[in-house]
Design a protein around this motif. Structure first.
Motif, PDB file in Angstrom:
ATOM      1  N   MET A  41     -18.156 -44.391 -33.138  1.00 20.91           N
ATOM      2  CA  MET A  41     -17.911 -46.468 -32.873  1.00 20.91           C
ATOM      3  C   MET A  41     -19.414 -46.400 -33.100  1.00 20.91           C
ATOM      4  O   MET A  41     -20.157 -47.857 -33.530  1.00 20.91           O
ATOM      5  N   SER A  42     -20.872 -46.328 -32.469  1.00 18.60           N
ATOM      6  CA  SER A  42     -22.142 -46.358 -32.527  1.00 18.60           C
ATOM      7  C   SER A  42     -22.200 -46.133 -34.132  1.00 18.60           C
ATOM      8  O   SER A  42     -23.315 -47.307 -34.032  1.00 18.60           O
ATOM      9  N   PHE A  43     -22.186 -45.504 -34.718  1.00 20.34           N
ATOM     10  CA  PHE A  43     -22.480 -45.331 -36.149  1.00 20.34           C
ATOM     11  C   PHE A  43     -21.407 -46.519 -36.607  1.00 20.34           C
ATOM     12  O   PHE A  43     -22.916 -47.064 -37.227  1.00 20.34           O
ATOM     13  N   PHE A  44     -20.815 -46.443 -36.651  1.00 14.62           N
ATOM     14  CA  PHE A  44     -20.185 -48.095 -37.046  1.00 14.62           C
ATOM     15  C   PHE A  44     -20.816 -49.515 -36.900  1.00 14.62           C
ATOM     16  O   PHE A  44     -21.054 -50.643 -37.609  1.00 14.62           O
ATOM     17  N   THR A  45     -20.877 -49.312 -35.354  1.00 18.24           N
ATOM     18  CA  THR A  45     -22.682 -50.740 -35.296  1.00 18.24           C
ATOM     19  C   THR A  45     -23.196 -50.906 -35.875  1.00 18.24           C
ATOM     20  O   THR A  45     -23.840 -52.010 -35.925  1.00 18.24           O
ATOM     21  N   LYS A  46     -23.814 -50.123 -35.392  1.00 14.24           N
ATOM     22  CA  LYS A  46     -25.077 -49.683 -36.321  1.00 14.24           C
ATOM     23  C   LYS A  46     -25.432 -50.515 -37.690  1.00 14.24           C
ATOM     24  O   LYS A  46     -25.794 -51.144 -38.159  1.00 14.24           O
ATOM     25  N   ALA A  47     -23.798 -49.597 -38.121  1.00 10.21           N
ATOM     26  CA  ALA A  47     -24.255 -50.099 -39.641  1.00 10.21           C
ATOM     27  C   ALA A  47     -23.606 -51.448 -39.513  1.00 10.21           C
ATOM     28  O   ALA A  47     -24.668 -52.291 -40.537  1.00 10.21           O
ATOM     29  N   VAL A  48     -22.816 -52.120 -39.481  1.00 10.61           N
ATOM     30  CA  VAL A  48     -22.506 -53.739 -39.278  1.00 10.61           C
ATOM     31  C   VAL A  48     -23.425 -54.653 -39.601  1.00 10.61           C
ATOM     32  O   VAL A  48     -24.087 -55.758 -39.790  1.00 10.61           O
ATOM     33  N   ALA A  49     -24.037 -53.540 -38.358  1.00  7.61           N
ATOM     34  CA  ALA A  49     -25.421 -54.850 -37.825  1.00  7.61           C
ATOM     35  C   ALA A  49     -26.715 -54.215 -39.041  1.00  7.61           C
ATOM     36  O   ALA A  49     -27.249 -55.487 -39.266  1.00  7.61           O
ATOM     37  N   THR A  50     -26.831 -53.684 -39.581  1.00  9.00           N
ATOM     38  CA  THR A  50     -27.502 -53.225 -40.805  1.00  9.00           C
ATOM     39  C   THR A  50     -27.081 -54.349 -42.193  1.00  9.00           C
ATOM     40  O   THR A  50     -27.669 -54.760 -42.638  1.00  9.00           O
ATOM     41  N   PHE A  91     -19.177 -61.084 -34.143  1.00  9.76           N
ATOM     42  CA  PHE A  91     -19.219 -59.859 -35.527  1.00  9.76           C
ATOM     43  C   PHE A  91     -17.559 -59.228 -33.901  1.00  9.76           C
ATOM     44  O   PHE A  91     -18.348 -58.107 -33.127  1.00  9.76           O
ATOM     45  N   THR A  92     -17.177 -58.559 -34.271  1.00 14.25           N
ATOM     46  CA  THR A  92     -15.636 -57.349 -33.939  1.00 14.25           C
ATOM     47  C   THR A  92     -15.570 -56.284 -34.868  1.00 14.25           C
ATOM     48  O   THR A  92     -15.085 -56.574 -35.577  1.00 14.25           O
ATOM     49  N   ILE A  93     -15.769 -55.102 -33.922  1.00 11.93           N
ATOM     50  CA  ILE A  93     -15.037 -53.846 -34.194  1.00 11.93           C
ATOM     51  C   ILE A  93     -13.574 -53.634 -33.249  1.00 11.93           C
ATOM     52  O   ILE A  93     -13.692 -52.936 -32.558  1.00 11.93           O
ATOM     53  N   SER A 141     -17.320 -60.622 -48.588  1.00 11.50           N
ATOM     54  CA  SER A 141     -16.987 -59.881 -48.119  1.00 11.50           C
ATOM     55  C   SER A 141     -16.453 -58.627 -48.509  1.00 11.50           C
ATOM     56  O   SER A 141     -16.953 -57.464 -47.983  1.00 11.50           O
ATOM     57  N   VAL A 142     -16.701 -58.054 -49.455  1.00 16.64           N
ATOM     58  CA  VAL A 142     -16.160 -57.219 -50.605  1.00 16.64           C
ATOM     59  C   VAL A 142     -17.800 -55.934 -50.390  1.00 16.64           C
ATOM     60  O   VAL A 142     -18.111 -54.937 -50.311  1.00 16.64           O
ATOM     61  N   GLY A 143     -19.091 -56.885 -50.789  1.00 15.59           N
ATOM     62  CA  GLY A 143     -20.265 -55.997 -50.732  1.00 15.59           C
ATOM     63  C   GLY A 143     -20.723 -55.613 -49.252  1.00 15.59           C
ATOM     64  O   GLY A 143     -21.324 -54.558 -49.611  1.00 15.59           O
ATOM     65  N   PHE A 144     -20.415 -56.359 -48.130  1.00 11.69           N
ATOM     66  CA  PHE A 144     -20.582 -55.994 -47.096  1.00 11.69           C
ATOM     67  C   PHE A 144     -19.793 -55.044 -46.405  1.00 11.69           C
ATOM     68  O   PHE A 144     -20.336 -53.588 -46.131  1.00 11.69           O
ATOM     69  N   LEU A 145     -18.616 -54.923 -46.858  1.00 14.24           N
ATOM     70  CA  LEU A 145     -17.769 -53.645 -46.723  1.00 14.24           C
ATOM     71  C   LEU A 145     -18.128 -51.985 -47.410  1.00 14.24           C
ATOM     72  O   LEU A 145     -18.404 -51.558 -47.393  1.00 14.24           O
ATOM     73  N   VAL A 146     -18.710 -52.305 -48.654  1.00 16.55           N
ATOM     74  CA  VAL A 146     -19.583 -51.405 -49.583  1.00 16.55           C
ATOM     75  C   VAL A 146     -20.652 -50.990 -48.975  1.00 16.55           C
ATOM     76  O   VAL A 146     -21.237 -49.878 -49.152  1.00 16.55           O
ATOM     77  N   LYS A 147     -21.156 -52.037 -48.537  1.00 16.63           N
ATOM     78  CA  LYS A 147     -23.049 -51.022 -47.019  1.00 16.63           C
ATOM     79  C   LYS A 147     -22.359 -50.799 -46.224  1.00 16.63           C
ATOM     80  O   LYS A 147     -22.604 -49.689 -46.227  1.00 16.63           O
ATOM     81  N   VAL A 148     -21.435 -51.142 -45.527  1.00 15.33           N
ATOM     82  CA  VAL A 148     -20.841 -50.134 -44.801  1.00 15.33           C
ATOM     83  C   VAL A 148     -20.964 -49.063 -44.958  1.00 15.33           C
ATOM     84  O   VAL A 148     -20.816 -47.662 -44.262  1.00 15.33           O
ATOM     85  N   LYS A 149     -20.061 -48.372 -46.225  1.00  9.43           N
ATOM     86  CA  LYS A 149     -19.347 -47.406 -46.681  1.00  9.43           C
ATOM     87  C   LYS A 149     -20.417 -46.112 -46.997  1.00  9.43           C
ATOM     88  O   LYS A 149     -21.176 -44.953 -46.853  1.00  9.43           O
TER      89      LYS A 149
END
Length: 421
Positions: free
Chosen positions: A241-250, A327-329, A390-398
């Motif tokens: 979860m910490s990786f995903f939290t940092k990833a969405v913030a970035t 934002f929420t995860i 939306s798509v670009g954001f999810l691709v960036k998180v990936k």
């Protein structure tokens, strides 16, 4: 002296709460700081504690909706708790260490308690050797076990009445082939509020969901390689979860629209990222907030998530820690979910759904390999977030999860930083 225990205020905007459950009975003797009731608001469940020790007198019923500041109960401080058996044993042990008291005197004061013989009603009950040994070790009789086994229900009585006379065996008579009973329970204030918000989101937003999948191999390899060292250094485990939290913030640096919200005819776009982490508790779903996630390290985020989750599950969390968020995860993967469409947490405009990690065959450099893959879903309000963002954001998180070292460079590769691109 009689003191009043009043309903505390969970937060500035909350004027009414609901008495969820009494943890003590009317007339019980309570200790100081003992939890005596659960107070539910539309945001969190809190506990009511005794300010002093004494005999409690309840003034409210479970399920009552009362104003903040109302008297929930009174405590008579003249009636103090009796000395517990544990304290008495401690005194005996202290006395046993004293040379002035003989061992024989100690043995007289603390006689061994043997299990009582079973009553005539239960003397024919068969007991296994293991169970008999456990009963002897814990000073329990057959009567204690049977009396504390369960409560008699309507189904048990009907089963005995319908059984043939002279059957003689209670266990056989109490076996029910089917049940037509049902339980009714009033919805808590928290769940009622949650229901209203979820329905409002479906009716008031143009919600759309986009999907992608992430190869979790790099993060899993990093955790496996550094987990022991991480625990020795920080004192807690490293999760996903910490990786995903940092990833969405970035990722918000590249797609700030995902961090925005709608207020009337205005779009608010905060320069900070406060990430809500959905936590399942016995009282319902709660979303504690990790504030300024964009400025915190992965270990700092992991520790904060751990502390907030423990507070939420133990009903120690404050309303301030549940308020806000940009934002929420939510992680349905902990329950085995393969794919879902999460619902936006208003007034936010987007939510990321994590799912179960499953080994699947994928194409890697022209070859089929088995990799631990996770489906991710981003639900967003299409009124203010376009498909490109939306798509670009999810691709960036990936990209950030599959290359976690990019989290150190705010999502930019080393070549871009070198060339100042």
């Amino acid at each position: 002296m009689i003191i009043e225990i009043k309903v505390p205020t969970p937060g500035e905007s909350i004027t009414e709460v609901e008495l969820g459950k009494w943890l003590v009975e009317d007339g019980d003797i309570v200790e100081k700081d003992q939890e005596i009731a659960e107070i539910e608001s539309d945001k969190a469940t809190l506990t009511l504690v005794a300010d002093e020790a004494g005999q409690v007198s309840l003034k409210l019923e479970e399920g009552d909706t009362v104003e903040v500041g109302s008297v929930a109960c009174t405590i008579d401080t003249e009636k103090q708790p009796a000395e517990t058996g544990a304290k008495k044993e401690e005194v005996v042990r202290e006395n046993a260490k004293s040379p002035s008291i003989a061992d024989s005197d100690i043995k007289k004061e603390v006689p061994l308690v043997k299990p009582e013989k079973a009553s005539v009603d239960h003397e024919h009950v068969k007991t296994t050797a293991v169970a008999k040994k456990m009963m002897e070790e814990n000073n329990l009789s057959v009567d204690d076990i049977i009396n504390g086994l369960k409560r008699i229900s309507k189904k048990d009585v009907e089963a005995v009445l319908e059984a043939p006379k002279g059957s003689g065996v209670l266990a056989e008579a109490s076996k029910a082939t089917f049940s037509r009973e049902e339980n009714r329970e009033k919805m808590s204030m928290l769940r009622r509020k949650l229901s209203q918000r979820l329905v409002a989101v479906k009716n008031e937003t143009a919600m759309l969901t986009t999907f992608n999948e992430i190869d979790m191999s790099p993060v899993m390899s990093m955790r496996k390689q550094y987990q022991n060292q991480f625990i020795e250094t920080h004192g807690f485990k490293l999760g996903f979860m910490s990786f995903f939290t940092k990833a969405v913030a970035t990722a918000m640096n590249f797609h700030p629209a995902v961090n925005s919200m709608l207020d009337g005819e205005e779009i608010i776009q905060p320069e900070f990222v406060d990430v809500g982490i959905a936590v399942q508790t016995p009282k319902g779903l709660m979303v504690p907030i990790v504030r300024n996630a964009e400025s915190k390290s992965v270990p700092a985020i992991e520790l904060e998530i751990k502390e907030l989750a423990e507070k939420a599950r133990s009903k120690k969390i404050s309303v301030e820690e549940l308020t806000g968020g940009t934002f929420t995860i939510t992680n349905g993967g902990t329950f085995g979910s393969l794919l879902s469409t999460p619902i936006i947490n208003p007034p936010q405009s987007a939510i990321l759904g994590m799912h179960n990690i499953v080994d699947r065959p994928v194409a890697v450099n022209g070859r089929v390999e088995i990799r631990p893959m996770m489906y991710v879903a981003l639900s967003y309000d299409h009124r203010i977030i376009d498909g490109k963002d939306s798509v670009g954001f999810l691709v960036k998180v990936k990209e950030l999860i599959e290359n976690p070292t990019l989290l150190l460079t705010e999502g930019k590769n080393l070549e871009s930083i070198l060339l100042e691109l």
